[in-house]
Design a protein around this motif. Sequence first.
Motif, PDB file in Angstrom:
ATOM      1  N   HIS A 127     -17.697 -42.082  20.932  1.00 48.02           N
ATOM      2  CA  HIS A 127     -16.886 -42.784  19.939  1.00 48.02           C
ATOM      3  C   HIS A 127     -16.215 -43.973  20.614  1.00 48.02           C
ATOM      4  CE1 HIS A 127     -17.717 -39.420  17.499  1.00 48.02           C
ATOM      5  NE2 HIS A 127     -16.638 -38.695  17.717  1.00 48.02           N
TER       6      HIS A 127
ATOM      7  N   LEU B 257     -16.219 -43.936  11.258  1.00 45.24           N
ATOM      8  CA  LEU B 257     -15.451 -42.699  11.240  1.00 45.24           C
ATOM      9  C   LEU B 257     -14.181 -42.879  10.417  1.00 45.24           C
ATOM     10  CD1 LEU B 257     -15.768 -41.614  14.991  1.00 45.24           C
ATOM     11  CD2 LEU B 257     -17.104 -40.786  13.029  1.00 45.24           C
TER      12      LEU B 257
ATOM     13  N   ARG C 140     -12.360 -45.519  14.043  1.00 47.02           N
ATOM     14  CA  ARG C 140     -13.302 -45.683  15.142  1.00 47.02           C
ATOM     15  C   ARG C 140     -14.731 -45.661  14.599  1.00 47.02           C
ATOM     16  NH1 ARG C 140     -11.916 -41.088  19.324  1.00 47.02           N
ATOM     17  NH2 ARG C 140     -11.607 -39.949  17.367  1.00 47.02           N
TER      18      ARG C 140
ATOM     19  N   SER D 163     -18.781 -44.067  15.607  1.00 50.24           N
ATOM     20  CA  SER D 163     -19.582 -43.191  16.460  1.00 50.24           C
ATOM     21  C   SER D 163     -20.827 -43.957  16.884  1.00 50.24           C
ATOM     22  CB  SER D 163     -19.976 -41.928  15.698  1.00 50.24           C
ATOM     23  OG  SER D 163     -20.829 -41.111  16.490  1.00 50.24           O
TER      24      SER D 163
END
Length: 399
Positions: free
Chosen positions: A198, A224, A228, A230
């Motif tokens: 991540h 996400l 953030r 992935s």
Amino acid sequence: MNRPFDIAIVGAGISGLMLAAKLADSAAASELRITVLDAGPRPTPSSDDDMALRVSAIATGSADMLESVGAWQHVDASRRCAYEKMRVWDENGYPDSSSALQFDAAGFAVPQLGYIVENDRLRAALLRRLDETDVTLRFSTPIRALRQLGQRHCIDLEGDELHADLVVGADGSRSFVRTEAGIGSRLWPYGQTAFVTHVQPEEPHRATAWQRFLKDGPLGILPLADGRVSIVWSTTPDNARRAGDVDDVQLGHILSAASDDVLGELTAAGPRGSFPLAAQHAERYVLQGIALIGDAAHAIHPLAGQGANLGLRDASELAEVISSALHQGLHPADLPVLRRYERARRGSNATMLHLMTALNRLFTTDSSIVAELRMAGMRLFNRSGPIREQAVKVALGVG
């Protein structure tokens, strides 16, 4: 049959738990005695705010399946990220060029294309639903052997045994059930390793899933819920090893360059992992009293995020076949009945498997001529109308 029909589902992953939930929710539930076996402990998602490393892209159609069995409501909305757009481009082009593939939920009259969800959260949601049913869940229960006894199977456990009319292998690509049943499988190694982590992007991800095709393999950037993204980078084993070994600053630079800075500078912000990539397909999905679903039956390249969705469709189809057979007074473990499931799923799974393999090879071919043809093909696909619409419906799980 006067006694209940015994089903043993080996493997408490997403597909195995979905099968149990679908059966428990079916009209035939009163005629079934379902046991789920898993060698590992019962998963308990962490209570902290950090996102688990393993996430899945759950198509809109798959989310509908989970909702139909009462599991989706147990996935905390703050832990799932709906993505409304997808952008796919070649390293020789740009994400906003005419040769980039662009998909928007609004253009297909759906609120979102799918969701990015932690695997553990999906399993926990299905388990919470199953806790409300008569399904028996047995964790930390490794299997020692699988033997056929007449028309039934005996599963040898440590200090115990379980008899079942139907044994379902939902135990992953190294399936113990598949091996014990003597079902062969074909393996196609990709020569790639998936590096996953991540990162925190400099710019917001805008509820968009991004994918850039590089000469060593595709780089997926999945949004996400906490802002953030992935990273799923299918690359050479050496590149994956280096990404796993460098410090956070270097990793951010490597991934920013690989992503063409589409979200600005990427900052390392999570654990790291890697695993080798290979396609695999079982030579058959069923025998008398045996059925395979999910990765036990097929494993494909992660470039389109279809692995979990195919497993959920397997589970739903097998549940329908079992329920229908019981309604018709047939024995659901009989081979002619189970072949209905195999006919419904094996061909479409094989098509997806070979399509992903072909796309991966096409985009990793280091040739300027092939690169031009790739980009021309992507421009043509963007203008293909019905073909493009049907392809997206399949990816959404509604076609």
